[in-house]
Design an enzyme around this catalytic site. Structure first.
Site, PDB file in Angstrom:
ATOM      1  N   SER A 142     -11.701  43.877   1.367  1.00 46.63           N
ATOM      2  CA  SER A 142     -12.744  44.540   1.456  1.00 46.63           C
ATOM      3  C   SER A 142     -13.647  45.696   1.092  1.00 46.63           C
ATOM      4  O   SER A 142     -12.445  46.140   2.062  1.00 46.63           O
ATOM      5  CB  SER A 142     -13.596  43.528   2.513  1.00 46.63           C
ATOM      6  N   TYR A 155     -15.731  43.870  12.276  1.00 49.85           N
ATOM      7  CA  TYR A 155     -15.634  42.739   9.950  1.00 49.85           C
ATOM      8  C   TYR A 155     -14.698  44.001   9.282  1.00 49.85           C
ATOM      9  O   TYR A 155     -13.288  43.278   8.536  1.00 49.85           O
ATOM     10  CB  TYR A 155     -17.055  42.573   9.320  1.00 49.85           C
TER      11      TYR A 155
HETATM   12  P1  NDP Z   1     -18.104  32.217   1.043  1.00 48.09           P
HETATM   13  O1  NDP Z   1     -18.606  32.444   2.631  1.00 48.09           O
HETATM   14  O2  NDP Z   1     -18.492  31.711   0.035  1.00 48.09           O
HETATM   15  O3  NDP Z   1     -16.628  31.825   1.391  1.00 48.09           O
HETATM   16  C1  NDP Z   1     -16.192  31.368   2.383  1.00 48.09           C
HETATM   17  C2  NDP Z   1     -15.097  30.734   2.656  1.00 48.09           C
HETATM   18  O4  NDP Z   1     -14.028  31.117   3.723  1.00 48.09           O
HETATM   19  C3  NDP Z   1     -15.578  28.911   2.668  1.00 48.09           C
HETATM   20  O5  NDP Z   1     -14.849  28.470   1.495  1.00 48.09           O
HETATM   21  C4  NDP Z   1     -14.716  29.187   4.034  1.00 48.09           C
HETATM   22  O6  NDP Z   1     -14.572  27.120   3.505  1.00 48.09           O
HETATM   23  C5  NDP Z   1     -13.756  29.452   4.130  1.00 48.09           C
HETATM   24  N1  NDP Z   1     -14.066  29.199   5.734  1.00 48.09           N
HETATM   25  C6  NDP Z   1     -14.389  30.200   6.973  1.00 48.09           C
HETATM   26  N2  NDP Z   1     -13.509  30.305   8.287  1.00 48.09           N
HETATM   27  C7  NDP Z   1     -12.514  29.473   7.585  1.00 48.09           C
HETATM   28  C8  NDP Z   1     -11.662  28.571   8.382  1.00 48.09           C
HETATM   29  N3  NDP Z   1     -11.444  28.346   9.701  1.00 48.09           N
HETATM   30  N4  NDP Z   1     -10.535  28.190   7.864  1.00 48.09           N
HETATM   31  C9  NDP Z   1     -10.682  28.097   6.446  1.00 48.09           C
HETATM   32  N5  NDP Z   1     -11.168  28.709   5.847  1.00 48.09           N
HETATM   33  C10 NDP Z   1     -12.634  29.047   6.226  1.00 48.09           C
HETATM   34  O7  NDP Z   1     -17.657  34.057   1.335  1.00 48.09           O
HETATM   35  P2  NDP Z   1     -16.879  34.518  -0.013  1.00 48.09           P
HETATM   36  O8  NDP Z   1     -16.351  33.716  -1.251  1.00 48.09           O
HETATM   37  O9  NDP Z   1     -17.701  36.083  -0.049  1.00 48.09           O
HETATM   38  O10 NDP Z   1     -15.791  35.225   1.155  1.00 48.09           O
HETATM   39  C11 NDP Z   1     -14.397  35.155   0.469  1.00 48.09           C
HETATM   40  C12 NDP Z   1     -13.510  36.595   1.010  1.00 48.09           C
HETATM   41  O11 NDP Z   1     -14.178  37.673  -0.097  1.00 48.09           O
HETATM   42  C13 NDP Z   1     -13.706  36.805   2.725  1.00 48.09           C
HETATM   43  O12 NDP Z   1     -12.282  36.731   3.002  1.00 48.09           O
HETATM   44  C14 NDP Z   1     -14.764  37.707   2.494  1.00 48.09           C
HETATM   45  O13 NDP Z   1     -14.440  38.753   3.387  1.00 48.09           O
HETATM   46  C15 NDP Z   1     -14.509  38.534   1.346  1.00 48.09           C
HETATM   47  N6  NDP Z   1     -14.941  39.582   0.482  1.00 48.09           N
HETATM   48  C16 NDP Z   1     -16.651  39.075  -0.115  1.00 48.09           C
HETATM   49  C17 NDP Z   1     -17.232  40.483  -0.401  1.00 48.09           C
HETATM   50  C18 NDP Z   1     -19.340  39.597  -0.147  1.00 48.09           C
HETATM   51  O14 NDP Z   1     -19.976  40.769  -0.688  1.00 48.09           O
HETATM   52  N7  NDP Z   1     -19.189  38.405  -0.894  1.00 48.09           N
HETATM   53  C19 NDP Z   1     -16.764  41.500   0.185  1.00 48.09           C
HETATM   54  C20 NDP Z   1     -15.842  41.495   0.037  1.00 48.09           C
HETATM   55  C21 NDP Z   1     -14.867  41.097   0.372  1.00 48.09           C
HETATM   56  P3  NDP Z   1     -15.069  26.042   4.551  1.00 48.09           P
HETATM   57  O15 NDP Z   1     -16.287  26.829   5.615  1.00 48.09           O
HETATM   58  O16 NDP Z   1     -15.402  25.206   3.642  1.00 48.09           O
HETATM   59  O17 NDP Z   1     -13.640  26.192   6.161  1.00 48.09           O
END
Ligand code: NDP
Length: 245
Positions: A142, A155
């Site tokens: 990020s 975070y």
């Molecule tokens: P979403 O919330 O759309 O996706 C997050 C994903 O992580 C979901 O598929 C969720 O699946 C999964 N997840 C969360 N906890 C767990 C767990 N314990 N085990 C397995 N899977 C898990 O957010 P984003 O797509 O934005 O996030 C994806 C990545 O991108 C993250 O690492 C985030 O920090 C990073 N990011 C996002 C930014 C943004 O602005 N959106 C900016 C910078 C980085 P489920 O709940 O089904 O398990």
């Protein structure tokens, strides 16, 4: 696409946002994708869509906070497709709050998912990469780990830890595997849905609506990194909305 077709790619957090888009984009280029997340119905539906579109996909319910789940995931991918070429450590969660609000459970959750989840993925896949003599780890980090701002202490801390681990791994890889860190800025996903403070959640949603780029923009970067020939290791990619400061 050359260098992607036939590759076996495991994507954590494939049930929404960046992980979902990444799986779709890679499958379109001919990768065999293994979808991992806790919401089974979402990854099942995504796998079906990919298959209907002519791609190859399997899914496995995975909680990245459980080391045994990641061991099972890697072994599942290998048993389904014969090898593992790429692990995209994408699963993540963001709880934003002032540090003195002492949301200790949120801190623990972020450390467990964003940091320990990545380490467990690395630990599970590394023996496979060593046995194959090749592999590729892509960590979704990020810009929060680059630009330090209030409310994101823990975070950003988890993301900066992953940044450090990513670079150390790259230096230690000795040509045996590739390591890529991708740092998105604001992306329109479900990430804000899990934030507990409604005022912070609303502020993030508002900012996100105004400036955010799409998960497909990040998926393109993953496709780029995976599509490079074996002797090219894409180390770091930072992608922000053009108007983000
Ligand atoms: P979403 O919330 O759309 O996706 C997050 C994903 O992580 C979901 O598929 C969720 O699946 C999964 N997840 C969360 N906890 C767990 C767990 N314990 N085990 C397995 N899977 C898990 O957010 P984003 O797509 O934005 O996030 C994806 C990545 O991108 C993250 O690492 C985030 O920090 C990073 N990011 C996002 C930014 C943004 O602005 N959106 C900016 C910078 C980085 P489920 O709940 O089904 O398990």
């Amino acid at each position: 696409m050359k260098n992607i077709k036939g590759k076996v790619v495991i994507v954590t957090g494939a049930s929404s946002g960046i992980g979902e888009s990444t799986a779709i984009a890679l499958a379109r280029q001919g990768a065999k994708v293994v979808l991992a997340a806790r919401r089974t119905e979402r990854i099942q539906e995504l796998a079906n869509c990919i298959i209907v579109a002519g791609g190859e996909a399997v899914y496995l319910k995975t909680d990245v906070t459980k080391r045994s789940d990641l061991v099972e995931l890697i072994s599942f991918g290998k048993s389904k497709f014969g090898r593992v070429d790429v692990l995209v450590n994408n699963a993540g969660i963001a709880h934003l709050s002032r540090l003195d609000a002492l949301e200790v459970e949120d801190w623990e959750e972020m450390i467990d998912i964003n940091l320990k989840g990545v380490l467990f993925g690395i630990a599970a896949v590394m023996p496979v990469f060593k046995a194959q003599g090749s592999g590729h780890i892509i960590n979704i980090i990020s810009t929060a780990g680059i630009q330090i701002v209030p409310l994101m202490a823990v975070y950003a801390g988890t993301k900066n830890a992953v940044r450090t681990i990513t670079e150390a791994m790259r230096q230690e890889s000795a040509g045996q595997y590739r390591v890529t860190g991708i740092s998105p800025g604001f992306v329109k996903t479900e990430l804000a849905n899990h934030m507990k403070d409604s005022a912070i959640q609303a502020a993030i949603r508002d900012r996100s609506t105004k400036i955010a780029i799409s998960p497909e923009d990040i998926a393109s970067a993953v496709v780029y990194a995976v599509s490079q020939p074996g002797h090219v290791d894409v180390g770091d990619i930072v992608i922000r909305p053009t108007i983000q400061d």
